[in-house]
Structure formats: structure tokens, C-alpha cells
Design a protein around this motif. Structure first.
Motif, PDB file in Angstrom:
ATOM      1  N   ALA A   1     -38.242  46.749  -4.295  1.00 14.80           N
ATOM      2  CA  ALA A   1     -39.346  45.794  -4.416  1.00 14.80           C
ATOM      3  C   ALA A   1     -38.946  44.610  -5.279  1.00 14.80           C
ATOM      4  CB  ALA A   1     -40.580  46.492  -4.992  1.00 14.80           C
ATOM      5  N   ARG A   2     -38.174  44.853  -6.329  1.00 17.71           N
ATOM      6  CA  ARG A   2     -37.706  43.736  -7.174  1.00 17.71           C
ATOM      7  C   ARG A   2     -36.777  42.818  -6.391  1.00 17.71           C
ATOM      8  NH1 ARG A   2     -37.408  47.952 -11.027  1.00 17.71           N
ATOM      9  NH2 ARG A   2     -35.156  48.209 -10.707  1.00 17.71           N
ATOM     10  N   MET A   3     -35.966  43.395  -5.495  1.00 14.69           N
ATOM     11  CA  MET A   3     -35.079  42.577  -4.672  1.00 14.69           C
ATOM     12  C   MET A   3     -35.816  41.933  -3.509  1.00 14.69           C
ATOM     13  SD  MET A   3     -31.529  44.724  -4.387  1.00 14.69           S
ATOM     14  CE  MET A   3     -32.274  46.198  -3.689  1.00 14.69           C
ATOM     15  N   ASP A   4     -36.996  42.459  -3.175  1.00 15.24           N
ATOM     16  CA  ASP A   4     -37.811  41.960  -2.058  1.00 15.24           C
ATOM     17  C   ASP A   4     -37.059  42.049  -0.733  1.00 15.24           C
ATOM     18  OD1 ASP A   4     -40.086  40.986  -0.857  1.00 15.24           O
ATOM     19  OD2 ASP A   4     -39.539  38.887  -1.119  1.00 15.24           O
ATOM     20  N   VAL A   5     -36.498  43.233  -0.469  1.00 16.73           N
ATOM     21  CA  VAL A   5     -35.838  43.505   0.818  1.00 16.73           C
ATOM     22  C   VAL A   5     -36.685  44.565   1.526  1.00 16.73           C
ATOM     23  CG1 VAL A   5     -33.734  44.221   1.975  1.00 16.73           C
ATOM     24  CG2 VAL A   5     -33.590  42.988  -0.189  1.00 16.73           C
TER      25      VAL A   5
END
Length: 382
Positions: free
Chosen positions: A105-109
Motif C-alpha cells: 500500500a505504501r508503494m501503491d502497486v
């Protein structure tokens, strides 16, 4: 193509988990082993889907995700106990997979988010925690819907088609070729090859997304006691290179509900009759659970081999009992969140019909909408 046996195993496991049944007794060792094998594959550093996503997102800092998935993979391997599982090891694996989902989620993948969340949901099902599994499934589905909607398959098709047309015009005339050469704007075969490869890569990504989406939605359907999986896939016989009619299509039959892109739909009855003006009409009694407000764009389809539609006993039996889903003559309808039993009526143009197509869009405010890319096909028996 996603194997039907995989979807069936997912359905059996989550159906038992949501029903609160004893997994060892109700599900059996084979299904549990299949689920654990699937978890080990999708958390493995050699999983081809993850390798591809890592390549796409190689500029991102994926170290936290890799480390968490690696830890989850190790504990999952230790969770095997003959034909059963070791719950304490499965709990440790779940904690690692939750960390992986947070890192994704932090990488938004979205693909990484969905992969980790679905793994969490499987652990929850094996640990007999259905409420936690349902929440993880919702998060996985939302990530996949975001990814599918964001794929610019139409743009890729248009760019490839435009370049092909331009090259055809260039090569068909000496003057055109010389003009482009003078402008240093010659279209070479490698330019076409590069665009074709990009389109093929998009097609592969779409297949991967819809395959995982099918598993997630099949698991979610199990909460309602479904007996058949739902399969989402790009339209058969179509590709990004030639043009896609939709990104993800599923077929709804009378004996099984389908779920995805914000709603659950089941066809209860269908009839072909004549309306008050004598026009030929198809009527579908639908059971709808709309999880998020949706716009449905509906139309009757007739293939070249479709037989002329023959009116049946009439429409009064359906329209007299259930309220209409759409106003007379309207082919698009906004359906609010909630449960609905309604009749969809559509005019039959040309006298033939073999299916109804429902495209799913979501309202974005100020009268605007965005296509989800999802489409439901309902076969109609003339």
C-alpha cells in the motif's frame, strides 16, 4: 486461462469458513493442501507474477515487501503438518502477510496489494476467521478493480492502429515516403513492433489481474453460499492489439450469481414478450446486491446466427410482481447501494436476440462517470 479446479478449491474452502464448519471434516486434506500450495507459490520469490511486478516497480523500494513475503513464505512452509496445518505457524505467516500488504500500500502497486491481501484472506479462512477474511477480500478486490480500471487498453489499441495506418499510407506512395524521410519522420517496422509488444504486455497484465480477481470474487461469493465460481476474463477471441470490447467479462446464468465491480447479480427469470405498443421486448428478473452505487448500461445483442425471438407467455407475470429496474425505453440506469429485486426490460431491435450485455460504470460526481471495465453477459433463450 485460470484453472477451474483452482476456483473450485477456493469456493469450497471459503464456503466452509464462512459457514463456520470444521475445515478438516468438511473441506478435506486435498483442498487444504491445494490452498497451502497456492499460498506457498504466491509468496515465493520465484513466482512469475511477482517477478513481473517487481520488474515494473523496480524503481520503488520493495525491500519491505520482499522481506515480509519471504517471512510469510517460510512460516507457511512450516505450517504444513502432514495433511493438516499448524495454526501457530499460520498465525505467524498471516502477520508477515499483513506487513506485506501494508508495504504494498505504501508503494501503491495494486497487484502487490491484492496478492498480499488475498493471501491474508486465505490464512483467515484456514484459521476459521471469516469476518477477517471478508475484510481482506474487500481490500484485495478494491485494489484489483483500481488496477483494471487504470489499464489504458483502448489507448494502446488506438496508438497501434494509428501507426499501422500511417505506415500503410507512407509505404503506399513514393511521395509520402519521401516527405516523411525529408521530415525525418519515417515509420519503421521496429516502431510497430515496439507498440505491438507494449500491447501484448498489457494483454498479459490484464489476464493476470482478471485471473486473481476471479479467485477473490469467487471467495467473496462463498459468503452467500454460492455453488459455482465466477470467472472474469477479457472477451474471448479479442486482444489489446485488435481492440477489446471490455476489459473483464463474466457470464451470468440462471443457476449461479456473479459478483464483481461493485455488485452481485443473479438472473431469476427471463421472458420474451410484447410491450403495450406491440414491440418485442426481453424482460429479465434480476436479484441485485449493489455494494457501491453503480450505473448500468444495458443493451440487447444479436449475433449473425441468432434466431428470431419468439414471444413466450408474456411479460405480465414478471412486471406485475416486481418493480421495473429501468424506466420504459431507458437503457441506462443508476442503481443505489442495497438489495433489489427488479425487472430489466429492453427492446429487441431487428427481431433477434441471444444475449443482454450490461456494462458497469461508477458515478464520479457532477453527473460524470467512469467505466469500471467490467461487463456482464446474460444469455437469452429465444
Amino acid at each position: 486461462m485460470l484453472e477451474f479446479t483452482v476456483l473450485s478449491a477456493v469456493l469450497v474452502l471459503f464456503k466452509a469458513a464462512f459457514a463456520g464448519e470444521d475445515l478438516d471434516r468438511k473441506v478435506g486434506a486435498d483442498v487444504i493442501s491445494t490452498m497451502l500450495s497456492g499460498l506457498l507459490r504466491t509468496t515465493s520469490p520465484t513466482d512469475p507474477v511477482l517477478l513481473k511486478v517487481y520488474e515494473i516497480a523496480k524503481e520503488l523500494n520493495a525491500a519491505d515487501y520482499r522481506q515480509a513475503m519471504s517471512g510469510g513464505h517460510r512460516y507457511l512452509a512450516e505450517a504444513r503438518l502432514g495433511t493438516g496445518i499448524r495454526p501457530e505457524k499460520l498465525q505467524l505467516a498471516r502477520a508477515q502477510l499483513v506487513d506485506a500488504a501494508s508495504a504494498a500500500a505504501r508503494m501503491d502497486v495494486p497487484m502487490l496489494i491484492a496478492n498480499a491481501e488475498f493471501a491474508v484472506a486465505k490464512c483467515d479462512a484456514l484459521l476459521a476467521a471469516p469476518l477477517d477474511a471478508a475484510m481482506a477480500l474487500d481490500r484485495a478486490a478494491a485494489a484489483l478493480e483500481q488496477a483494471i480500471e487504470a489499464l489504458d487498453v483502448g489507448g494502446a489499441t488506438d496508438r497501434l492502429r494509428s501507426l499501422r495506418n500511417a505506415k500503410f499510407a507512407q509505404d503506399g506512395s513514393v511521395s509520402n515516403w519521401l516527405t516523411r524521410a525529408a521530415d525525418r519522420d519515417l515509420i519503421r517496422q521496429r516502431d510497430l513492433d515496439n507498440l505491438a509488444k507494449a500491447a501484448a504486455d498489457l494483454q498479459s497484465e490484464l489476464l493476470e489481474l482478471t485471473a486473481l480477481y476471479s479467485e477473490v470474487q469467487t471467495a467473496a461469493l462463498a459468503a452467500d453460499g454460492a455453488t459455482q465460481p465466477v470467472l472474469w476474463a477479457p472477451p474471448e477471441g479479442q486482444s489489446v492489439q485488435t481492440g477489446l470490447d471490455a476489459k473483464a467479462v463474466t457470464t451470468a446464468t440462471a443457476d449461479a450469481p456473479v459478483r464483481g465491480f461493485g455488485l452481485t447479480l443473479q438472473v431469476q427469470q427471463q421472458r420474451i414478450g410484447r410491450d403495450a405498443t406491440g414491440g418485442l421486448t426481453v424482460a429479465l428478473a434480476l436479484k441485485l446486491t449493489v455494494h457501491d452505487e453503480r450505473l448500468l448500461h444495458c443493451r440487447v445483442m444479436a449475433s449473425p446466427t441468432a434466431r428470431p425471438a419468439a414471444p413466450s407467455a408474456g411479460l405480465r407475470g414478471l412486471t406485475g410482481i416486481l418493480a421495473p429496474l429501468n424506466p420504459p425505453g431507458a437503457t441506462s440506469v443508476l442503481v443505489p447501494a442495497g438489495s433489489h429485486q427488479r425487472v430489466l426490460t429492453l427492446p429487441v431491435e431487428g427481431g433477434a436476440v441471444d444475449a443482454v450485455k450490461i456494462r458497469i460504470s461508477r458515478p464520479t460526481g457532477l453527473g460524470r462517470q467512469a467505466s469500471t471495465g467490467g461487463c456482464i453477459l446474460i444469455p437469452v433463450t429465444a
